[in-house]
Design an enzyme around this catalytic site. Structure first.
Site, PDB file in Angstrom:
ATOM      1  N   ASN A 279     -37.981  56.042 -36.830  1.00 15.18           N
ATOM      2  CA  ASN A 279     -38.278  55.187 -35.691  1.00 15.18           C
ATOM      3  C   ASN A 279     -38.204  53.706 -36.057  1.00 15.18           C
ATOM      4  O   ASN A 279     -38.704  53.295 -37.097  1.00 15.18           O
ATOM      5  CB  ASN A 279     -39.676  55.486 -35.156  1.00 15.18           C
ATOM      6  CG  ASN A 279     -39.793  56.875 -34.562  1.00 15.18           C
ATOM      7  OD1 ASN A 279     -38.879  57.682 -34.618  1.00 15.18           O
ATOM      8  ND2 ASN A 279     -40.943  57.160 -33.976  1.00 15.18           N
TER       9      ASN A 279
ATOM     10  N   HIS B  56     -42.091  57.688 -39.386  1.00 12.00           N
ATOM     11  CA  HIS B  56     -42.723  56.709 -38.500  1.00 12.00           C
ATOM     12  C   HIS B  56     -43.130  55.489 -39.319  1.00 12.00           C
ATOM     13  O   HIS B  56     -43.301  55.563 -40.526  1.00 12.00           O
ATOM     14  CB  HIS B  56     -43.965  57.305 -37.838  1.00 12.00           C
ATOM     15  CG  HIS B  56     -43.665  58.197 -36.686  1.00 12.00           C
ATOM     16  ND1 HIS B  56     -44.037  57.906 -35.391  1.00 12.00           N
ATOM     17  CD2 HIS B  56     -43.007  59.383 -36.621  1.00 12.00           C
ATOM     18  CE1 HIS B  56     -43.642  58.872 -34.586  1.00 12.00           C
ATOM     19  NE2 HIS B  56     -43.013  59.784 -35.309  1.00 12.00           N
TER      20      HIS B  56
ATOM     21  N   HIS C  34     -47.651  51.735 -38.546  1.00 14.12           N
ATOM     22  CA  HIS C  34     -46.903  51.095 -37.471  1.00 14.12           C
ATOM     23  C   HIS C  34     -47.092  49.587 -37.518  1.00 14.12           C
ATOM     24  O   HIS C  34     -48.132  49.101 -37.965  1.00 14.12           O
ATOM     25  CB  HIS C  34     -47.402  51.600 -36.107  1.00 14.12           C
ATOM     26  CG  HIS C  34     -47.047  53.027 -35.821  1.00 14.12           C
ATOM     27  ND1 HIS C  34     -47.980  53.968 -35.466  1.00 14.12           N
ATOM     28  CD2 HIS C  34     -45.861  53.669 -35.846  1.00 14.12           C
ATOM     29  CE1 HIS C  34     -47.383  55.126 -35.258  1.00 14.12           C
ATOM     30  NE2 HIS C  34     -46.107  54.972 -35.490  1.00 14.12           N
TER      31      HIS C  34
ATOM     32  N   ASP D 138     -41.356  58.646 -26.954  1.00 10.54           N
ATOM     33  CA  ASP D 138     -42.128  58.387 -28.172  1.00 10.54           C
ATOM     34  C   ASP D 138     -43.618  58.632 -27.914  1.00 10.54           C
ATOM     35  O   ASP D 138     -44.019  59.013 -26.818  1.00 10.54           O
ATOM     36  CB  ASP D 138     -41.854  56.948 -28.604  1.00 10.54           C
ATOM     37  CG  ASP D 138     -42.192  56.671 -30.058  1.00 10.54           C
ATOM     38  OD1 ASP D 138     -42.426  57.625 -30.808  1.00 10.54           O
ATOM     39  OD2 ASP D 138     -42.217  55.480 -30.436  1.00 10.54           O
ATOM     40  N   HIS D 139     -44.444  58.366 -28.904  1.00 17.28           N
ATOM     41  CA  HIS D 139     -45.895  58.605 -28.920  1.00 17.28           C
ATOM     42  C   HIS D 139     -46.548  58.828 -27.554  1.00 17.28           C
ATOM     43  O   HIS D 139     -46.592  57.935 -26.717  1.00 17.28           O
ATOM     44  CB  HIS D 139     -46.594  57.411 -29.576  1.00 17.28           C
ATOM     45  CG  HIS D 139     -46.308  57.303 -31.023  1.00 17.28           C
ATOM     46  ND1 HIS D 139     -47.075  57.938 -31.981  1.00 17.28           N
ATOM     47  CD2 HIS D 139     -45.333  56.638 -31.683  1.00 17.28           C
ATOM     48  CE1 HIS D 139     -46.569  57.662 -33.173  1.00 17.28           C
ATOM     49  NE2 HIS D 139     -45.519  56.876 -33.021  1.00 17.28           N
TER      50      HIS D 139
ATOM     51  N   GLU E 114     -50.046  51.804 -32.185  1.00 18.41           N
ATOM     52  CA  GLU E 114     -48.843  52.071 -31.404  1.00 18.41           C
ATOM     53  C   GLU E 114     -49.273  52.442 -30.004  1.00 18.41           C
ATOM     54  O   GLU E 114     -49.840  53.514 -29.754  1.00 18.41           O
ATOM     55  CB  GLU E 114     -48.033  53.222 -32.020  1.00 18.41           C
ATOM     56  CG  GLU E 114     -46.779  53.592 -31.247  1.00 18.41           C
ATOM     57  CD  GLU E 114     -45.578  52.713 -31.541  1.00 18.41           C
ATOM     58  OE1 GLU E 114     -44.517  52.909 -30.937  1.00 18.41           O
ATOM     59  OE2 GLU E 114     -45.720  51.803 -32.379  1.00 18.41           O
TER      60      GLU E 114
ATOM     61  N   SER F  51     -41.494  54.712 -25.316  1.00 18.16           N
ATOM     62  CA  SER F  51     -42.916  54.983 -25.512  1.00 18.16           C
ATOM     63  C   SER F  51     -43.628  54.972 -24.159  1.00 18.16           C
ATOM     64  O   SER F  51     -43.054  54.605 -23.132  1.00 18.16           O
ATOM     65  CB  SER F  51     -43.529  53.927 -26.431  1.00 18.16           C
ATOM     66  OG  SER F  51     -43.530  52.663 -25.781  1.00 18.16           O
TER      67      SER F  51
END
Length: 342
Positions: free
Chosen positions: A273, A251, A212, A95-96, A169, A53
């Protein structure tokens, strides 16, 4: 070939979709958590996805400069070396990444891979995620079109998140409410903007109540059956009745039930994830070690402590083993155990 080539990554995703299983995508923040993920995949005889991330990349870049690109590139290069010792294949993913971090993360990393491909090499990462869930869908998809073209040119798969996932997140947060459910119209607009593979392959993080982080049973209402509606709606519109046009990503999977996961797999999820659960699995034995060896890890009351108990390798091995075990459990839940490429 421990790090997947673009062709092998596509084969991995195709096999998952056809076999109705998914790859655990494990967030890592250090070389040690990377080894834990690789070990877990190897012990499960499953291929998998390693992801970083923006926050993880910043941490990897060191607290002196906190450079995300440096951290991500460094761990990816490290992974290319050490993964050779594990008898499985993994893809590297970021990631994100929200809009305000694209210029400091995904776009520079796309350039790194584009330069490698121009030299006849494989891209450094196999996929990148654009998280436009905080934007309007129109703006989200417009940026997605730009990034998809660049990703395809660098032989990279793009992941897009078109509607919000609840919780927080790496600084992107959304409330837990009715907006956490992607509609068929959202999916149709995505297919119109990004195509169905002809403009480049992409993974789709659609929302079906996902959140999340940590949540107790009953606080979140997951509706993985919604993914079937999205698949069927787009397939009908594009003359692909009976097919699953999207490669979905799950997610906010921590704490999900086996039935929820199974329903998601049946409806086209190929990647799930994991971060919260693996973080806890890594930290729990460290906490246990510290509590059990209080007077050894600390120099209490003028004593000298015990070097063998505060040596990071002592508790680090426990942490790695525990996280690896959680990864093998994820492989079992996602039906990827024993499916590694031969």
């Amino acid at each position: 070939m421990p790090i997947a080539t673009p062709e092998v990554y596509n084969e991995m995703l195709d096999r998952a979709k056809a076999g109705k299983f998914a790859y655990p995508a494990i967030n890592v923040t250090s070389t040690q958590t990377l080894h834990a993920a690789l070990r877990g995949f190897a012990e499960a005889e499953s291929d998998g996805i390693i992801q970083i991330s923006t926050g993880g990349a910043e941490f990897l870049g060191g607290q002196y400069k906190k450079d995300m690109v440096t951290g991500a590139v460094a761990l990816a290069e490290f992974a290319h070396i050490v993964a050779a010792k594990y008898d499985i294949t993994v893809a590297l993913h970021t990631d994100h990444c929200p809009k305000d971090k694209l210029d400091g993360y995904v776009r520079p990393l796309l350039e790194v891979s584009a330069e490698r491909v121009a030299k006849g090499l494989n891209p450094l990462f196999q996929s990148h995620m654009w998280d436009g869930s905080a934007e309007t869908l129109a703006d989200n998809l417009a940026i997605g079109q730009e990034l998809l073209a660049k990703a395809a040119a660098a032989k990279i798969i793009l992941e897009v998140e078109i509607t919000p996932t609840g919780g927080e997140e790496d600084g992107v947060s959304h409330e837990i409410n009715d907006e956490l459910y992607t509609t068929v119209d959202d999916a149709l607009r995505t297919a119109e903007a990004l195509g169905l593979g002809e403009k480049g392959r992409y993974l789709l993080a659609a929302s079906f109540g996902n959140v999340h982080g940590v949540y107790k049973p009953g606080n979140v209402v997951l509706r993985p059956e919604l993914l079937k509606d999205l698949q069927e709606g787009v397939a009908a519109k594009h003359g692909k009745a009976g097919s699953h046009p999207f490669d979905f990503v799950f997610h906010g999977g921590s704490g999900s039930s086996e039935q929820e996961i199974a329903t998601a797999l049946e409806n086209g999820v190929v990647k799930m994830n994991l971060d919260t659960d693996t973080q806890y699995a890594f930290t729990r034995p460290v906490a246990d070690h510290m509590f059990r060896n209080y007077d050894g890890v600390l120099k209490v009351d003028g004593e000298v402590g015990k070097k063998s108990t505060y040596d990071p390798r002592t508790w680090g091995k426990l942490a790695e083993a525990s996280m690896a075990k959680r990864v093998t459990e994820a492989c079992a839940n996602l039906r990827s155990t024993g499916t590694k490429l031969k």
